[in-house]
Design an enzyme around this catalytic site. Sequence first.
Site, PDB file in Angstrom:
ATOM      1  CE  LYS A 116      14.244   3.046  -8.042  1.00 46.18           C
ATOM      2  NZ  LYS A 116      12.978   3.455  -7.468  1.00 46.18           N
ATOM      3  CE  LYS A 200       3.392  -5.922 -10.088  1.00 46.37           C
ATOM      4  NZ  LYS A 200       3.717  -5.897  -9.085  1.00 46.37           N
ATOM      5  CE  LYS A 203      -2.360   4.450  -6.171  1.00 48.56           C
ATOM      6  NZ  LYS A 203      -4.077   4.859  -5.917  1.00 48.56           N
TER       7      LYS A 203
HETATM    8  P1  TYM Z   1       1.887  -4.750  -2.598  1.00 50.95           P
HETATM    9  O1  TYM Z   1       1.873  -3.776  -0.823  1.00 50.95           O
HETATM   10  O2  TYM Z   1       2.759  -4.696  -3.451  1.00 50.95           O
HETATM   11  O3  TYM Z   1       0.930  -5.609  -2.640  1.00 50.95           O
HETATM   12  C1  TYM Z   1       0.088  -6.027  -1.924  1.00 50.95           C
HETATM   13  C2  TYM Z   1      -0.288  -7.384  -2.613  1.00 50.95           C
HETATM   14  O4  TYM Z   1      -1.465  -7.598  -3.604  1.00 50.95           O
HETATM   15  C3  TYM Z   1      -0.800  -8.212  -4.905  1.00 50.95           C
HETATM   16  N1  TYM Z   1      -1.093  -7.746  -5.748  1.00 50.95           N
HETATM   17  C4  TYM Z   1      -1.716  -8.549  -6.873  1.00 50.95           C
HETATM   18  N2  TYM Z   1      -1.794  -9.264  -7.119  1.00 50.95           N
HETATM   19  C5  TYM Z   1      -2.041 -10.207  -8.093  1.00 50.95           C
HETATM   20  N3  TYM Z   1      -2.266  -9.428  -9.107  1.00 50.95           N
HETATM   21  C6  TYM Z   1      -2.113  -8.072  -9.303  1.00 50.95           C
HETATM   22  N4  TYM Z   1      -1.716  -7.005 -10.281  1.00 50.95           N
HETATM   23  C7  TYM Z   1      -1.213  -7.228  -8.330  1.00 50.95           C
HETATM   24  N5  TYM Z   1      -0.764  -5.691  -7.711  1.00 50.95           N
HETATM   25  C8  TYM Z   1      -0.230  -6.308  -6.293  1.00 50.95           C
HETATM   26  C9  TYM Z   1       0.934  -8.221  -3.818  1.00 50.95           C
HETATM   27  O5  TYM Z   1       1.504  -9.684  -4.271  1.00 50.95           O
HETATM   28  C10 TYM Z   1       0.809  -8.198  -2.329  1.00 50.95           C
HETATM   29  O6  TYM Z   1       0.446  -9.230  -1.991  1.00 50.95           O
HETATM   30  N6  TYM Z   1       6.211  -6.627  -0.284  1.00 50.95           N
HETATM   31  C11 TYM Z   1       4.711  -6.660   0.231  1.00 50.95           C
HETATM   32  C12 TYM Z   1       4.126  -6.149   1.324  1.00 50.95           C
HETATM   33  C13 TYM Z   1       4.747  -6.869   2.755  1.00 50.95           C
HETATM   34  C14 TYM Z   1       4.686  -8.178   2.625  1.00 50.95           C
HETATM   35  C15 TYM Z   1       5.711  -8.036   3.753  1.00 50.95           C
HETATM   36  C16 TYM Z   1       3.717  -9.470   2.854  1.00 50.95           C
HETATM   37  C17 TYM Z   1       5.876  -6.466   2.983  1.00 50.95           C
HETATM   38  N7  TYM Z   1       5.538  -7.296   4.406  1.00 50.95           N
HETATM   39  C18 TYM Z   1       5.585 -10.059   4.815  1.00 50.95           C
HETATM   40  C19 TYM Z   1       4.045 -10.840   2.426  1.00 50.95           C
HETATM   41  C20 TYM Z   1       4.573 -10.989   4.062  1.00 50.95           C
HETATM   42  C21 TYM Z   1       4.333  -5.772  -1.508  1.00 50.95           C
HETATM   43  O7  TYM Z   1       4.941  -4.868  -1.622  1.00 50.95           O
HETATM   44  O8  TYM Z   1       2.755  -6.073  -1.254  1.00 50.95           O
END
Ligand code: TYM
Length: 339
Positions: A116, A200, A203
């Site tokens: 950021k 990667k 969105k």
């Molecule tokens: P988030 O919502 O951005 O993404 C959800 C999950 O999708 C995975 N992901 C990907 N994996 C492979 N290739 C990609 N291009 C790709 N884009 C997204 C992310 O790694 C994730 O596993 N901070 C987390 C949510 C969260 C969380 C937690 C996860 C909050 N508290 C506790 C585990 C444990 C997040 O924003 O993921």
Amino acid sequence: MTKTNKRILSGITPSGNSLHIGNYFGAVKPQLELQHTAETYYFMADLHALTTIHDRDVLEKNITGVVLDYLALGLDPDKSVFFRQSDVPAHSQLMVVLGNYISYGQMQRMHAFKDKLQKDVGEESINMGLFNYPILMAADILLYKPYGVPVGEDQRQHVELTRDMAENFNKTYKKEVFPLPEPLISKEVGKIVGTDGQRKMSKSLGNTIGIFEDEAVIRKQIMSSFTDPNRKKATDPGTVEGNPVFLYHDLLNDDKSEVEELKSRYRAGKVGDVEVKERLFAAHQRYFAAARAKRKELEANLDIARDVLAEGARKANQFASTTLLEVYETIGIRNALNK
Ligand code: TYM
């Protein structure tokens, strides 16, 4: 199959209104597979979404969307505890405690914050929710004392920070309150590349292929995907390795002989990009047909999702409040006055 007592926890942020295939193959699919063999806790991280979404209508829509997506993709409420973060107050309560076991310096090294800083302006304008986000995430994880956290590669640093916090905490009180969680990240699909072929899939970068959007939207996303930049005409021999369209074929296309045939024709300069993409679109429609139909059913009857979340909240609260009490007792917040 019998379940092991190895507990698993993971979450997803409703920062968009629907999941993309990067989320699915990198995180959701492995999470759903674990339902059969482990004790699984999955949640929708609504409070995390506040770091970027300050429009209540958008947030409400995203929350509902992501819950329906998970259920449509195969989250089984008889096998997993599925809940929303804000229904379990212990997440916010433990966050207040955990911030005291991590340094400002370590927090400054977190990617989300550093990215950021690079993208936008200076530190002055970064909201504290974003800065503190990894502490809330550590609370999300540690409350359930999981063995493993199945996520994509971009979350590795957060799980590592969580381990540091847990270790500092345990050392301070000479007590193994928190087992150190393992990041469970696939080498092959932990980082799915976006349709720009560079970064990667995400969105916020606009390089996604959706799962539940209208067919016309998905078709457009697929048709505009990057392929082999060195190939000018369909008769030029093309490269398959590292070509995102073939990577998606490998993930989505159940017709493996079609994929092999397309690859060899591509290498020989005997097939155009358009045909490869048309076949990919058809494969996408086959792969997600059942999930798309299920989602329509769920949209028409939100009571099903509401009941799942209510039951999930009940079970998650039970577990989380026990951990919180143990933490309060360990640190001396609960004392003779509470007896
Ligand atoms: P988030 O919502 O951005 O993404 C959800 C999950 O999708 C995975 N992901 C990907 N994996 C492979 N290739 C990609 N291009 C790709 N884009 C997204 C992310 O790694 C994730 O596993 N901070 C987390 C949510 C969260 C969380 C937690 C996860 C909050 N508290 C506790 C585990 C444990 C997040 O924003 O993921």
